[in-house]
Design an enzyme around this catalytic site. Sequence first.
Site, mmCIF file in Angstrom:
data_model
loop_
_atom_site.group_PDB
_atom_site.id
_atom_site.type_symbol
_atom_site.label_atom_id
_atom_site.label_comp_id
_atom_site.label_asym_id
_atom_site.label_seq_id
_atom_site.Cartn_x
_atom_site.Cartn_y
_atom_site.Cartn_z
ATOM 1 N N THR A 12 0.832 -1.186 0.000
ATOM 2 C CA THR A 12 0.000 0.000 0.000
ATOM 3 C C THR A 12 0.871 1.242 0.000
ATOM 4 O O THR A 12 2.083 1.152 -0.045
ATOM 5 C CB THR A 12 -0.938 -0.075 1.234
ATOM 6 O OG1 THR A 12 -1.983 0.852 1.082
ATOM 7 C CG2 THR A 12 -0.199 0.175 2.517
ATOM 8 N N LYS A 44 -5.033 0.262 6.423
ATOM 9 C CA LYS A 44 -3.671 0.197 6.940
ATOM 10 C C LYS A 44 -3.259 1.461 7.683
ATOM 11 O O LYS A 44 -2.079 1.738 7.831
ATOM 12 C CB LYS A 44 -2.702 -0.120 5.800
ATOM 13 C CG LYS A 44 -2.930 -1.533 5.258
ATOM 14 C CD LYS A 44 -1.785 -1.996 4.415
ATOM 15 C CE LYS A 44 -1.964 -3.450 4.030
ATOM 16 N NZ LYS A 44 -0.783 -3.977 3.366
ATOM 17 N N GLY A 58 0.437 4.188 10.466
ATOM 18 C CA GLY A 58 0.178 3.670 9.127
ATOM 19 C C GLY A 58 1.245 2.649 8.823
ATOM 20 O O GLY A 58 2.404 2.811 9.234
ATOM 21 N N SER A 137 4.536 1.066 -1.620
ATOM 22 C CA SER A 137 4.743 0.953 -3.064
ATOM 23 C C SER A 137 4.723 2.291 -3.787
ATOM 24 O O SER A 137 5.524 2.543 -4.671
ATOM 25 C CB SER A 137 3.676 0.043 -3.664
ATOM 26 O OG SER A 137 3.723 -1.220 -3.067
ATOM 27 N N CYS A 171 1.115 5.151 -9.698
ATOM 28 C CA CYS A 171 1.528 3.835 -9.197
ATOM 29 C C CYS A 171 0.394 2.828 -9.326
ATOM 30 O O CYS A 171 -0.677 3.027 -8.763
ATOM 31 C CB CYS A 171 1.955 3.953 -7.731
ATOM 32 S SG CYS A 171 2.453 2.383 -7.010
ATOM 33 N N THR A 174 -1.290 1.449 -6.029
ATOM 34 C CA THR A 174 -1.947 2.414 -5.142
ATOM 35 C C THR A 174 -3.311 2.728 -5.712
ATOM 36 O O THR A 174 -3.449 2.933 -6.916
ATOM 37 C CB THR A 174 -1.102 3.716 -5.051
ATOM 38 O OG1 THR A 174 0.216 3.383 -4.619
ATOM 39 C CG2 THR A 174 -1.720 4.711 -4.099
#
Length: 185
Positions: A12, A44, A58, A137, A171, A174
């Site tokens: 994430t 998250k 997070g 990521s 991304c 995401t």
Amino acid sequence: MADDRFPGWHGTTILAVRRGGKVVVAGDGQVSVGPTVMKGSARKVRRLSPGGRDVVVGFAGSTADAFTLLERLEKKLEAAPGQLQRACVELAKDWRTDKYLRNLEAMLIVTDGAQIYVVTGAGDVLEPEHDVAAIGSGGNFALAAARGLLETGLEAEAVARKAMAIAAEICVYTNGNLTVETLEG
């Protein structure tokens, strides 16, 4: 975060922004395996309240590993109420030296509304420059976007939301399904 045992797993994007006496932590909900989105609504970003003091965390990486680390962090905060830096340093030391913890695959952003830290399994406890931290990521995309948006008059939450939207456009790991938590400094 990719893992050799689980090739192609990606986590994430987590972003923390401090502005105007507030810290906002935003995280997207995507978990992917290779080109497949396994889940789009993972949560998250979590609020902890050890000893009645709010802390927002997070995490990117393995969810089970992150939950193990959150439990450890909560114990450290209960042992040292109001001392976020100390709790993060103690967690990082345990994470790096403990035979079991050293294998955990995750990264954390932790804030109490006044301080922001990135905590890693390599023993790092980093306080970000420029009032922005990002992991995961799409972390570098979110970080760059947020730093640019801090040049505007936007409030912390608007900066976080727009930066995460930009990261989600760039991304593939995401998405725009955000969990957002805010703490006053």
